[in-house]
Scaffold this motif. Sequence first.
Motif, PDB file in Angstrom:
ATOM      1  N   GLN A   1       3.336 -10.696   7.146  1.00  0.00           N
ATOM      2  CA  GLN A   1       4.554 -11.051   6.419  1.00  0.00           C
ATOM      3  C   GLN A   1       5.127  -9.481   5.650  1.00  0.00           C
ATOM      4  O   GLN A   1       6.262  -9.039   5.730  1.00  0.00           O
ATOM      5  CB  GLN A   1       4.767 -11.881   5.245  1.00  0.00           C
ATOM      6  CG  GLN A   1       4.590 -13.383   5.700  1.00  0.00           C
ATOM      7  CD  GLN A   1       5.892 -13.646   6.659  1.00  0.00           C
ATOM      8  OE1 GLN A   1       6.948 -13.354   6.643  1.00  0.00           O
ATOM      9  NE2 GLN A   1       5.372 -14.726   7.608  1.00  0.00           N
ATOM     10  N   ALA A   2       4.220  -8.834   5.370  1.00  0.00           N
ATOM     11  CA  ALA A   2       4.440  -7.636   4.606  1.00  0.00           C
ATOM     12  C   ALA A   2       5.077  -6.490   5.538  1.00  0.00           C
ATOM     13  O   ALA A   2       6.000  -5.483   5.475  1.00  0.00           O
ATOM     14  CB  ALA A   2       3.345  -7.045   3.868  1.00  0.00           C
TER      15      ALA A   2
ATOM     16  N   TYR B   1       1.072   0.604   1.557  1.00  0.00           N
ATOM     17  CA  TYR B   1       0.016   0.197   0.728  1.00  0.00           C
ATOM     18  C   TYR B   1       0.287  -1.234   0.547  1.00  0.00           C
ATOM     19  O   TYR B   1       1.429  -1.921   0.294  1.00  0.00           O
ATOM     20  CB  TYR B   1       0.246   0.601  -0.568  1.00  0.00           C
ATOM     21  CG  TYR B   1      -0.038   2.244  -0.622  1.00  0.00           C
ATOM     22  CD1 TYR B   1      -1.588   2.677  -0.388  1.00  0.00           C
ATOM     23  CD2 TYR B   1       0.934   3.373  -0.388  1.00  0.00           C
ATOM     24  CE1 TYR B   1      -1.653   4.083  -0.633  1.00  0.00           C
ATOM     25  CE2 TYR B   1       0.465   4.442  -0.308  1.00  0.00           C
ATOM     26  CZ  TYR B   1      -0.716   4.988  -0.363  1.00  0.00           C
ATOM     27  OH  TYR B   1      -1.134   6.371  -0.535  1.00  0.00           O
ATOM     28  N   LEU B   2      -0.674  -2.101   0.783  1.00  0.00           N
ATOM     29  CA  LEU B   2      -0.676  -3.660   0.458  1.00  0.00           C
ATOM     30  C   LEU B   2      -1.298  -3.884  -1.043  1.00  0.00           C
ATOM     31  O   LEU B   2      -2.783  -3.604  -0.940  1.00  0.00           O
ATOM     32  CB  LEU B   2      -1.497  -4.496   1.482  1.00  0.00           C
ATOM     33  CG  LEU B   2      -1.342  -5.988   1.720  1.00  0.00           C
ATOM     34  CD1 LEU B   2      -0.001  -6.293   1.781  1.00  0.00           C
ATOM     35  CD2 LEU B   2      -2.389  -6.488   2.560  1.00  0.00           C
ATOM     36  N   GLY B   3      -0.590  -4.440  -1.924  1.00  0.00           N
ATOM     37  CA  GLY B   3      -0.934  -4.696  -3.090  1.00  0.00           C
ATOM     38  C   GLY B   3      -1.974  -6.057  -3.094  1.00  0.00           C
ATOM     39  O   GLY B   3      -2.069  -6.911  -2.178  1.00  0.00           O
TER      40      GLY B   3
ATOM     41  N   GLY C   1      -2.296   0.018  -4.341  1.00  0.00           N
ATOM     42  CA  GLY C   1      -2.781  -0.906  -3.266  1.00  0.00           C
ATOM     43  C   GLY C   1      -3.496  -0.471  -2.404  1.00  0.00           C
ATOM     44  O   GLY C   1      -4.192   0.885  -2.412  1.00  0.00           O
ATOM     45  N   ARG C   2      -3.947  -1.085  -1.102  1.00  0.00           N
ATOM     46  CA  ARG C   2      -5.011  -0.707  -0.089  1.00  0.00           C
ATOM     47  C   ARG C   2      -4.050  -0.203   0.854  1.00  0.00           C
ATOM     48  O   ARG C   2      -3.067  -0.684   1.497  1.00  0.00           O
ATOM     49  CB  ARG C   2      -5.441  -1.928   0.348  1.00  0.00           C
ATOM     50  CG  ARG C   2      -6.614  -1.774   1.595  1.00  0.00           C
ATOM     51  CD  ARG C   2      -7.443  -2.834   1.855  1.00  0.00           C
ATOM     52  NE  ARG C   2      -6.619  -4.114   2.255  1.00  0.00           N
ATOM     53  CZ  ARG C   2      -6.563  -4.633   3.060  1.00  0.00           C
ATOM     54  NH1 ARG C   2      -7.018  -4.033   4.401  1.00  0.00           N
ATOM     55  NH2 ARG C   2      -6.009  -5.748   3.346  1.00  0.00           N
ATOM     56  N   LEU C   3      -4.438   1.240   1.395  1.00  0.00           N
ATOM     57  CA  LEU C   3      -3.668   2.086   2.260  1.00  0.00           C
ATOM     58  C   LEU C   3      -3.735   1.229   3.647  1.00  0.00           C
ATOM     59  O   LEU C   3      -5.080   1.159   4.051  1.00  0.00           O
ATOM     60  CB  LEU C   3      -4.071   3.274   2.144  1.00  0.00           C
ATOM     61  CG  LEU C   3      -3.383   4.299   3.354  1.00  0.00           C
ATOM     62  CD1 LEU C   3      -1.906   4.369   3.446  1.00  0.00           C
ATOM     63  CD2 LEU C   3      -3.933   5.663   3.229  1.00  0.00           C
ATOM     64  N   ILE C   4      -2.872   1.098   4.500  1.00  0.00           N
ATOM     65  CA  ILE C   4      -2.997   0.459   5.744  1.00  0.00           C
ATOM     66  C   ILE C   4      -2.424   1.380   6.687  1.00  0.00           C
ATOM     67  O   ILE C   4      -1.557   2.020   6.754  1.00  0.00           O
ATOM     68  CB  ILE C   4      -2.093  -0.856   5.754  1.00  0.00           C
ATOM     69  CG1 ILE C   4      -2.606  -1.917   4.821  1.00  0.00           C
ATOM     70  CG2 ILE C   4      -2.559  -1.548   7.352  1.00  0.00           C
ATOM     71  CD1 ILE C   4      -4.293  -2.349   4.874  1.00  0.00           C
ATOM     72  N   LYS C   5      -3.331   1.946   7.452  1.00  0.00           N
ATOM     73  CA  LYS C   5      -2.858   2.932   8.355  1.00  0.00           C
ATOM     74  C   LYS C   5      -3.016   2.333   9.971  1.00  0.00           C
ATOM     75  O   LYS C   5      -1.922   2.781  10.912  1.00  0.00           O
ATOM     76  CB  LYS C   5      -4.116   3.918   8.735  1.00  0.00           C
ATOM     77  CG  LYS C   5      -4.261   4.890   7.545  1.00  0.00           C
ATOM     78  CD  LYS C   5      -5.031   6.025   7.713  1.00  0.00           C
ATOM     79  CE  LYS C   5      -5.164   6.775   6.833  1.00  0.00           C
ATOM     80  NZ  LYS C   5      -5.919   7.939   6.964  1.00  0.00           N
TER      81      LYS C   5
ATOM     82  N   SER D   1       2.875  -2.840  -1.793  1.00  0.00           N
ATOM     83  CA  SER D   1       2.980  -1.961  -3.304  1.00  0.00           C
ATOM     84  C   SER D   1       3.525  -0.759  -3.035  1.00  0.00           C
ATOM     85  O   SER D   1       3.575   0.084  -2.169  1.00  0.00           O
ATOM     86  CB  SER D   1       1.461  -1.751  -3.578  1.00  0.00           C
ATOM     87  OG  SER D   1       1.406  -0.821  -4.636  1.00  0.00           O
ATOM     88  N   ASP D   2       4.334  -0.289  -4.059  1.00  0.00           N
ATOM     89  CA  ASP D   2       5.136   0.937  -4.209  1.00  0.00           C
ATOM     90  C   ASP D   2       4.415   2.168  -4.638  1.00  0.00           C
ATOM     91  O   ASP D   2       4.584   3.332  -4.399  1.00  0.00           O
ATOM     92  CB  ASP D   2       6.336   0.972  -5.132  1.00  0.00           C
ATOM     93  CG  ASP D   2       7.244   0.061  -4.740  1.00  0.00           C
ATOM     94  OD1 ASP D   2       7.583  -0.410  -3.469  1.00  0.00           O
ATOM     95  OD2 ASP D   2       8.073  -0.779  -5.504  1.00  0.00           O
TER      96      ASP D   2
END
Length: 379
Positions: free
Chosen positions: A183-184, A202-204, A215-219, A210-211
Amino acid sequence: MQFAPSENKIKVQTRNGAVTSFLRAHWGLHKVRADGDLHHALDAAVVACTTQGFVKRVSDYSRKKELWASDKKSGDYSRNLEIIDTDTGEITATNYQKKEGRDFPLPWDSFRADVKDALTEIFVSRAPTRKATGGVHDANIRSTKRMSKENPITTSKTKLQALTLASLENIPEKETRNANLYQALKKRIETGGKEPFAKPFYLGKNGEESDDAFGRLIKGVKLERTTKTGVLVRGGLADNGEMLRVDVFTKAGKFYLVPIYLADRVSGVLPNKAIKQATLEQDWPEMDATYQFSFSLCNNDLILIADKKGEKGSFIRGYYKGTDRANGNISIEAHDRSWARTGVGVQNIGIFKKLQVDVLGEVFEVKQEPRHGLAESSD
């Protein structure tokens, strides 16, 4: 370069593009690149007629036109505009104000019609591509951990920059374990403009984007895909590389296509299974002694196909451009590239022939052809 003895002092003459474009326009010969390759023949015809003597005729015409325009502006038509051939002394044009003197010169009276008629008689000869130039397999190696005969699913990691709304639907467990991530990412794509992942994602901990960097960096994310064939590489599966050719077999009035790849040449094993739609490669039909080999097709081989009724409108002659291994359909292109067709089914057609065209455009049917092996020299 040594030329044959001749009285002509100028052995090679060149004409720039501006000259040929000017002449084409005034001769009513329109050049449309999108219509195919025949514009090259059109250019050749124009250049062939643009001799040094004809260039002089055009120059005389232009000079005469300028003088007439000057006279028309001043209202003085008393000038006798004689154009004299300096080689023969002949008066080639007089009194430009007369209608017959104002026509742009043509190489001959029926030139325009002759050129257009000649273009319809041209058949473009192309050389088949028989040598491989690409890799043995695709660089992306897909995981086979979840793959089975009943469920041939492979996964591979895809960078976020390559994601689209369509490819995002292939995230595994998007409704359960990966629902928040799905969804994000979908929201970022829908609201992020032309380059939604230009900035880091980034996923909080709350499952939303996340701004900040807390959060977790998603590449990248793993995507699933149904994979029915490929090349085994380091415990994974990669898509086949370049298709060298297809071997065409017949049985009971049907045609069967056996794809041969560069990877097969490397392995040294000549494939013998024909494509069957929506079927794993291991379950494709084997070309045993009950099947008859017809011919092999490489890119740019000339073919002729038609439906079983053999009606006039069903015949298609063109250059073979490739096979879709997912369903066995082929792609065909016109000799002059004025049209192209994809997804042409051949298994149940009435006529499927391989033709040969020489450098002068003469076309012959290939009556008999032995099946070659995998050696470079055989193809």
